[in-house]
Design a protein around this motif. Sequence first.
Motif, PDB file in Angstrom:
ATOM      1  N   ASN A   1       0.536  -1.372   0.104  1.00  0.00           N
ATOM      2  CA  ASN A   1       0.079  -0.151   0.276  1.00  0.00           C
ATOM      3  C   ASN A   1       0.572   0.918   0.309  1.00  0.00           C
ATOM      4  O   ASN A   1       1.193   1.776   1.742  1.00  0.00           O
ATOM      5  CB  ASN A   1      -1.108  -0.099   0.639  1.00  0.00           C
ATOM      6  N   VAL A   2       1.381   1.487  -1.271  1.00  0.00           N
ATOM      7  CA  VAL A   2       2.754   2.296  -1.550  1.00  0.00           C
ATOM      8  C   VAL A   2       1.794   3.863  -1.566  1.00  0.00           C
ATOM      9  O   VAL A   2       0.507   4.469  -2.728  1.00  0.00           O
ATOM     10  CB  VAL A   2       3.424   2.343  -2.507  1.00  0.00           C
TER      11      VAL A   2
ATOM     12  N   VAL B   1      11.429  -0.686  -5.624  1.00  0.00           N
ATOM     13  CA  VAL B   1      10.761   0.538  -5.888  1.00  0.00           C
ATOM     14  C   VAL B   1      12.127   1.339  -6.748  1.00  0.00           C
ATOM     15  O   VAL B   1      13.243   1.439  -6.320  1.00  0.00           O
ATOM     16  CB  VAL B   1      10.484   0.868  -4.665  1.00  0.00           C
ATOM     17  N   SER B   2      11.091   2.172  -7.979  1.00  0.00           N
ATOM     18  CA  SER B   2      12.248   2.780  -8.456  1.00  0.00           C
ATOM     19  C   SER B   2      11.663   4.438  -8.687  1.00  0.00           C
ATOM     20  O   SER B   2      10.297   4.116  -8.731  1.00  0.00           O
ATOM     21  CB  SER B   2      12.710   2.698 -10.318  1.00  0.00           C
TER      22      SER B   2
ATOM     23  N   VAL C   1      16.342  14.235 -16.652  1.00  0.00           N
ATOM     24  CA  VAL C   1      15.078  12.718 -15.493  1.00  0.00           C
ATOM     25  C   VAL C   1      16.144  12.401 -14.691  1.00  0.00           C
ATOM     26  O   VAL C   1      17.308  11.927 -15.169  1.00  0.00           O
ATOM     27  CB  VAL C   1      14.690  11.410 -17.320  1.00  0.00           C
ATOM     28  N   ILE C   2      15.917  12.308 -13.219  1.00  0.00           N
ATOM     29  CA  ILE C   2      16.574  11.546 -12.013  1.00  0.00           C
ATOM     30  C   ILE C   2      15.484  10.563 -12.294  1.00  0.00           C
ATOM     31  O   ILE C   2      14.430  10.143 -12.389  1.00  0.00           O
ATOM     32  CB  ILE C   2      15.818  12.566 -11.477  1.00  0.00           C
ATOM     33  N   THR C   3      16.585   9.680 -11.581  1.00  0.00           N
ATOM     34  CA  THR C   3      16.050   8.047 -11.415  1.00  0.00           C
ATOM     35  C   THR C   3      17.243   7.611 -10.640  1.00  0.00           C
ATOM     36  O   THR C   3      17.996   7.870 -10.189  1.00  0.00           O
ATOM     37  CB  THR C   3      16.580   7.363 -12.658  1.00  0.00           C
ATOM     38  N   GLY C   4      15.797   6.873  -9.716  1.00  0.00           N
ATOM     39  CA  GLY C   4      16.686   5.968  -7.846  1.00  0.00           C
ATOM     40  C   GLY C   4      15.985   4.603  -7.658  1.00  0.00           C
ATOM     41  O   GLY C   4      14.405   4.839  -8.734  1.00  0.00           O
ATOM     42  N   ASP C   5      16.873   4.348  -7.871  1.00  0.00           N
ATOM     43  CA  ASP C   5      16.014   2.770  -6.942  1.00  0.00           C
ATOM     44  C   ASP C   5      16.546   2.936  -5.675  1.00  0.00           C
ATOM     45  O   ASP C   5      17.341   3.232  -4.518  1.00  0.00           O
ATOM     46  CB  ASP C   5      16.410   1.593  -7.237  1.00  0.00           C
TER      47      ASP C   5
END
Length: 365
Positions: free
Chosen positions: A241-242, A287-288, A342-346
């Motif tokens: 439940n994010v 989760v990304s 574009v900023i990305t992260g895991d």
Amino acid sequence: MTSKLKLLVATGAVTAAMLGANPAFAAGTTAGDAITNNVTVNYQVGGVSQTAETDSDTFTVDRKLDLTVSEANGAAQSVTPGQTAGAPNPAFLTYTVTNDSNDVVDFELSAAQQTTGTATPFSGTDDFDVTGLLIFVESGATPGYQPAEDTATFIDELAEDANATVYVVGNIPLGLATGDAAGITLTADIKEGATGGSLGGDYTVSATNTEDGTVNAANIDNVFVNASASDTDNFVISAANVSVVKSSSVLWDPVNGSTNPKSIPGAVIEYCIAVTNATGSATATSVSISDDISALDLSFYATAPGTGPATIPAANGVRSALACDGTGTNADAGTLAEAGGVITGDLGDVAAGVTETLLFRATVD
């Protein structure tokens, strides 16, 4: 009475021996087995033993048809929204079908959804339907449903008192909440055995007893205890439940520095993306995050200016923490990067009751 029997009664010298491997009512005796019962009568005349009289009777054991179907685990099967019937993590329920007959038989299998709102065996009421239901029989090569191995769709030639494992597999819809349940009923119908490789036809129940004293399969009557049986198991949803909250704060501007800074051109803004998984939920995995600022009047703050006030923030790039103030360590955070705005992260896995954050900085153009 014949004269011989009159004499026997008069002398009181009768001895009878019942010879046979099994009594006629023995449970589990295989259909078609012949039970022969021999009798010997010894007697005397004038005190002299005479030649014994013997006779026998043979009948064929009839076919008792019975079965049991039961779900195998004693609990609901936990699944996640979007889980499918295919590898590598198929969604399936497990049942056991037992042949309680006294002969080898086949079983035809079918599965049906419970009606929404009806009670499920292990968790509340039925809330959703599983799509693409399929039924497969375990091959025995590897326990647990194996899509590449378990391909039979009916039970073939199941021996008396033996059982088979049956899987009902399907696709779980997206958008379901933790605790939602779906009940599935498996039904097995007895079919004729001894066909080998194909599903047998229906057994015919004889209107009259066909036993005629000879020993052959044609003398076997069919007696149904149960022609079919069923049991219900259910899937229950274990979902994450994010929720996500995005916020920003001004760290510095070229006029005020870090003292009460304003979001004027040249100011350094820190964004915080906080991801929370509610208490009692399943762990959210892999989760990304992707945040596109390429069309905004912002530039990713990857390198601090070469000159400027001492209070200008150090270049921070993208970092991961447990709170928006940058504190806490997210041990399973993966690669964090920026390309073309574009900023990305895991964030890795986010357990129930936990908040993890992605922070990055940008300047106002």
